[in-house]
Design a protein around this motif. Structure first.
Motif, PDB file in Angstrom:
ATOM      1  N   GLY A  80       0.818  -1.195   0.000  1.00 38.87           N
ATOM      2  CA  GLY A  80       0.000   0.000   0.000  1.00 38.87           C
ATOM      3  C   GLY A  80       0.858   1.253   0.000  1.00 38.87           C
ATOM      4  O   GLY A  80       2.076   1.206   0.165  1.00 38.87           O
ATOM      5  N   GLY A  81       0.204   2.393  -0.192  1.00 39.76           N
ATOM      6  CA  GLY A  81       0.930   3.654  -0.189  1.00 39.76           C
ATOM      7  C   GLY A  81       0.099   4.772  -0.759  1.00 39.76           C
ATOM      8  O   GLY A  81      -1.117   4.642  -0.923  1.00 39.76           O
ATOM      9  N   LEU A  82       0.767   5.862  -1.051  1.00 37.90           N
ATOM     10  CA  LEU A  82       0.134   7.062  -1.595  1.00 37.90           C
ATOM     11  C   LEU A  82       0.439   7.140  -3.088  1.00 37.90           C
ATOM     12  O   LEU A  82       1.599   7.035  -3.494  1.00 37.90           O
ATOM     13  N   VAL A  83      -0.593   7.345  -3.883  1.00 39.14           N
ATOM     14  CA  VAL A  83      -0.427   7.421  -5.329  1.00 39.14           C
ATOM     15  C   VAL A  83      -1.395   8.454  -5.879  1.00 39.14           C
ATOM     16  O   VAL A  83      -2.441   8.698  -5.280  1.00 39.14           O
ATOM     17  N   GLN A  84      -1.042   9.049  -6.983  1.00 38.70           N
ATOM     18  CA  GLN A  84      -1.925  10.025  -7.614  1.00 38.70           C
ATOM     19  C   GLN A  84      -2.989   9.336  -8.457  1.00 38.70           C
ATOM     20  O   GLN A  84      -2.825   8.183  -8.872  1.00 38.70           O
ATOM     21  N   THR A  85      -4.060  10.048  -8.711  1.00 34.37           N
ATOM     22  CA  THR A  85      -5.112   9.548  -9.595  1.00 34.37           C
ATOM     23  C   THR A  85      -4.506   9.116 -10.924  1.00 34.37           C
ATOM     24  O   THR A  85      -3.694   9.827 -11.505  1.00 34.37           O
ATOM     25  N   GLY A  86      -4.917   7.931 -11.369  1.00 37.04           N
ATOM     26  CA  GLY A  86      -4.387   7.377 -12.597  1.00 37.04           C
ATOM     27  C   GLY A  86      -3.183   6.488 -12.403  1.00 37.04           C
ATOM     28  O   GLY A  86      -2.747   5.812 -13.348  1.00 37.04           O
TER      29      GLY A  86
ATOM     30  N   LEU B 219      -6.012   4.103 -10.782  1.00 34.75           N
ATOM     31  CA  LEU B 219      -6.599   4.339  -9.468  1.00 34.75           C
ATOM     32  C   LEU B 219      -7.287   5.693  -9.406  1.00 34.75           C
ATOM     33  O   LEU B 219      -6.853   6.669 -10.034  1.00 34.75           O
ATOM     34  N   ILE B 220      -8.363   5.729  -8.650  1.00 37.44           N
ATOM     35  CA  ILE B 220      -9.132   6.942  -8.424  1.00 37.44           C
ATOM     36  C   ILE B 220      -9.258   7.161  -6.921  1.00 37.44           C
ATOM     37  O   ILE B 220      -9.079   6.215  -6.139  1.00 37.44           O
ATOM     38  N   PRO B 221      -9.561   8.373  -6.492  1.00 34.33           N
ATOM     39  CA  PRO B 221      -9.658   8.634  -5.040  1.00 34.33           C
ATOM     40  C   PRO B 221     -10.635   7.705  -4.322  1.00 34.33           C
ATOM     41  O   PRO B 221     -10.399   7.369  -3.152  1.00 34.33           O
ATOM     42  N   GLU B 222     -11.677   7.281  -5.002  1.00 33.09           N
ATOM     43  CA  GLU B 222     -12.656   6.380  -4.373  1.00 33.09           C
ATOM     44  C   GLU B 222     -12.071   5.004  -4.061  1.00 33.09           C
ATOM     45  O   GLU B 222     -12.702   4.212  -3.343  1.00 33.09           O
ATOM     46  N   ASP B 223     -10.900   4.697  -4.586  1.00 32.08           N
ATOM     47  CA  ASP B 223     -10.242   3.434  -4.272  1.00 32.08           C
ATOM     48  C   ASP B 223      -9.471   3.490  -2.953  1.00 32.08           C
ATOM     49  O   ASP B 223      -8.956   2.462  -2.491  1.00 32.08           O
TER      50      ASP B 223
ATOM     51  N   THR C 181      -3.916   5.155  -0.430  1.00 34.05           N
ATOM     52  CA  THR C 181      -4.443   6.511  -0.530  1.00 34.05           C
ATOM     53  C   THR C 181      -4.206   7.022  -1.940  1.00 34.05           C
ATOM     54  O   THR C 181      -3.062   7.039  -2.407  1.00 34.05           O
ATOM     55  N   VAL C 182      -5.283   7.422  -2.587  1.00 32.98           N
ATOM     56  CA  VAL C 182      -5.191   7.946  -3.942  1.00 32.98           C
ATOM     57  C   VAL C 182      -5.542   9.429  -3.889  1.00 32.98           C
ATOM     58  O   VAL C 182      -6.655   9.795  -3.515  1.00 32.98           O
ATOM     59  N   SER C 183      -4.601  10.254  -4.249  1.00 28.70           N
ATOM     60  CA  SER C 183      -4.821  11.697  -4.204  1.00 28.70           C
ATOM     61  C   SER C 183      -5.386  12.189  -5.531  1.00 28.70           C
ATOM     62  O   SER C 183      -5.096  11.649  -6.601  1.00 28.70           O
ATOM     63  N   SER C 184      -6.184  13.241  -5.437  1.00 30.78           N
ATOM     64  CA  SER C 184      -6.816  13.791  -6.648  1.00 30.78           C
ATOM     65  C   SER C 184      -5.943  14.842  -7.300  1.00 30.78           C
ATOM     66  O   SER C 184      -4.943  15.274  -6.751  1.00 30.78           O
TER      67      SER C 184
END
Length: 126
Positions: free
Chosen positions: A9-15, A86-90, A123-126
């Motif tokens: 897991g981790g932090l990733v941007q949308t897409g 990935l999208i923020p809703e994920d 965490t998916v950031s917008s």
């Protein structure tokens, strides 16, 4: 003793993409259906995907089909979830789980599973 341990897991941007791993021990994977679940803050846990023990059939929830791919590597005692677009809703905590026996349908209910990992945060950031 049965153990399931998620990682990736981790932090990733949308897409963006992430690959979750679940290393398991204490049982024979051929006898179990494996699944991925997620839970966002303030929401109920929901089934994401499952893979059947008997024939490796894969199942997906509507909200991830076409973007996520579940797979196993029994030689490594591992379950994976490749997450693309990935999208923020994920965003949420993702859990792997194991259920004794095979199934011909999507096992989306958490109550159907016998063993659980501790989760990994996405965490998916917008």
């Amino acid at each position: 003793e049965v153990q399931l341990v998620e990682s990736g897991g981790g932090l990733v941007q949308t897409g963006g993409s992430l690959r979750l791993s679940c290393r398991y021990s204490g049982f024979v994977a051929d006898d179990y259906t494996m699944g991925w679940f997620r839970q966002a803050p303030g929401k109920e846990r929901e089934g994401v995907s499952s893979i059947s023990a008997s024939d490796g059939r894969t199942f997906y929830s509507d909200f991830v089909r076409g973007r996520f791919t579940i797979s196993t590597d029994n030689a490594k005692n591992a379950l994976y979830l490749q997450m693309n677009n990935l999208i923020p809703e994920d965003s949420g905590d993702y859990y792997c789980a194991a259920s004794w026996g095979a199934t011909a349908t999507f096992m989306r209910r958490g109550s159907d599973y016998d063993y659980w990992g501790q989760g990994t945060q996405v965490t998916v950031s917008s």
